[in-house]
Design an enzyme around this catalytic site. Structure first.
Site, mmCIF file in Angstrom:
data_model
loop_
_atom_site.group_PDB
_atom_site.id
_atom_site.type_symbol
_atom_site.label_atom_id
_atom_site.label_comp_id
_atom_site.label_asym_id
_atom_site.label_seq_id
_atom_site.Cartn_x
_atom_site.Cartn_y
_atom_site.Cartn_z
ATOM 1 N N HIS A 153 -10.119 -41.174 -17.292
ATOM 2 C CA HIS A 153 -9.989 -39.915 -16.551
ATOM 3 C C HIS A 153 -9.109 -38.932 -17.322
ATOM 4 C CE1 HIS A 153 -11.898 -41.851 -13.167
ATOM 5 N NE2 HIS A 153 -11.692 -40.810 -12.368
ATOM 6 N N HIS A 197 -3.732 -46.946 -13.659
ATOM 7 C CA HIS A 197 -3.132 -46.943 -14.994
ATOM 8 C C HIS A 197 -1.628 -46.788 -14.865
ATOM 9 C CE1 HIS A 197 -7.073 -46.407 -16.962
ATOM 10 N NE2 HIS A 197 -7.337 -45.535 -16.008
#
Length: 314
Positions: A179, A233
């Site tokens: 992303h 993440h």
């Protein structure tokens, strides 16, 4: 005296009769090779999605960094990341080109650079993801280890009981953040485009232009932060992903546009200017990141002016 250097070779290829000469002239005067290379990037990315599984690093159940919960509903799903960092920049560039009447050549070059940035970022990100195989912060929630798995020992991915292979395999694709890299690849390219079109880096540019140019970077940053909020993440993944996307965005933009400090940073390179009748010629100092001290006014007398004097007299 014969010339056997690279310039002589390209010249002979361009003037050659037949398929080889036609291909050389096609490569010199059109962006066809770039579109072909873009097609290979798309093909490589699709093949990775279909046939490549990540490397599975061993893990321990008592590792607190991978014990975060799995977010069923993401703040920025994959589809929305594509819309935010891909579709919106594409539409903004088209709208900008229509408003300023940029022309077909400039619009084509700008959109081509955006697509190259997005696909090259996606391909490199997935290659690194699958090669590194770093566990995500929510790995244990994805894995659902079998009963009896030791807590304080390294175990392999085979102890997982998750039946959904997509959810399970994604657990080892933490580094770098896709992303983050994709958002900075697309929105970072839009930021560079805005900076060039509005001459943001010229002296004493008004604040409004600067804020408008930096807005895409703020959007990319918010997308990257959402990956931390979803525990997909950690900061290291997001930072490296953002740097990777921004680097590729800069690389793709600079292939078609001059440096942002150039006096003509809003005008893309023209292949007719880069290639003379005898093949490609050496670019001037501006391509090396330097502002040319003199620019031709294009008048009948070949008049020139000095940038330094012009700036100081404003």
């Amino acid at each position: 005296m014969s010339h056997n250097g690279p310039g002589h070779t390209s010249t002979s290829m361009i003037h050659r009769v037949g398929l080889a000469g036609a291909a050389a002239r096609f490569a010199q005067h059109s962006y066809g090779p770039d579109y072909i290379a873009l097609g290979f990037l798309v093909m490589g990315w699709v093949l990775i999605q279909l046939f490549v599984n990540p490397f599975h690093r061993m893990f321990s159940l008592d590792n607190k960094s991978i014990q975060y919960p799995f977010a069923v509903h993401e703040r920025v799903p994959v589809l929305w990341s594509v819309i935010i960092a891909g579709v919106i920049p594409f539409l903004v560039i088209l709208a900008w080109s229509a408003m300023v009447r940029a022309g077909v050549q400039k619009t084509q070059v700008t959109v081509l650079g955006l697509f190259v940035a997005l696909m090259l970022t996606s391909l490199l990100t997935d290659i690194v993801k699958n090669s590194v195989g770093r566990p995500r912060p929510d790995l244990l929630s994805r894995c659902k280890p079998a009963r009896g798995t030791p807590n304080n020992a390294l175990v392999a991915w085979t102890v997982c009981t998750e039946s959904n292979q997509h959810i399970l395999q994604e657990g080892w694709r933490s580094f770098p953040s896709g992303h983050s890299s994709f958002s900075f690849g697309g929105l970072g390219y839009l930021y560079l485009f805005f900076c060039g079109q509005m001459h943001v880096f010229r002296p004493r540019t008004d604040l409004g232009r600067c804020l408008l140019a930096f807005f895409p970077l703020l959007c990319a940053l918010m997308v990257a932060i959402s990956r931390l909020d979803d525990y997909r993440h950690d900061v290291y993944d997001v930072t490296c992903g953002g740097l990777l996307g921004m680097l590729i965005a800069w690389f793709s933009y600079r292939r078609y546009y001059p440096p942002l400090r150039s006096a003509i940073c809003d005008v893309p390179y023209d292949k007719a200017d880069l290639a003379g009748p005898d093949g490609f010629a050496k670019l001037d100092d501006e391509e090396q990141g330097l502002v040319r001290p003199f620019l031709s006014r294009g008048g009948p007398s070949g008049e020139t002016y000095q940038l330094q004097d012009t700036e100081s007299s404003r």
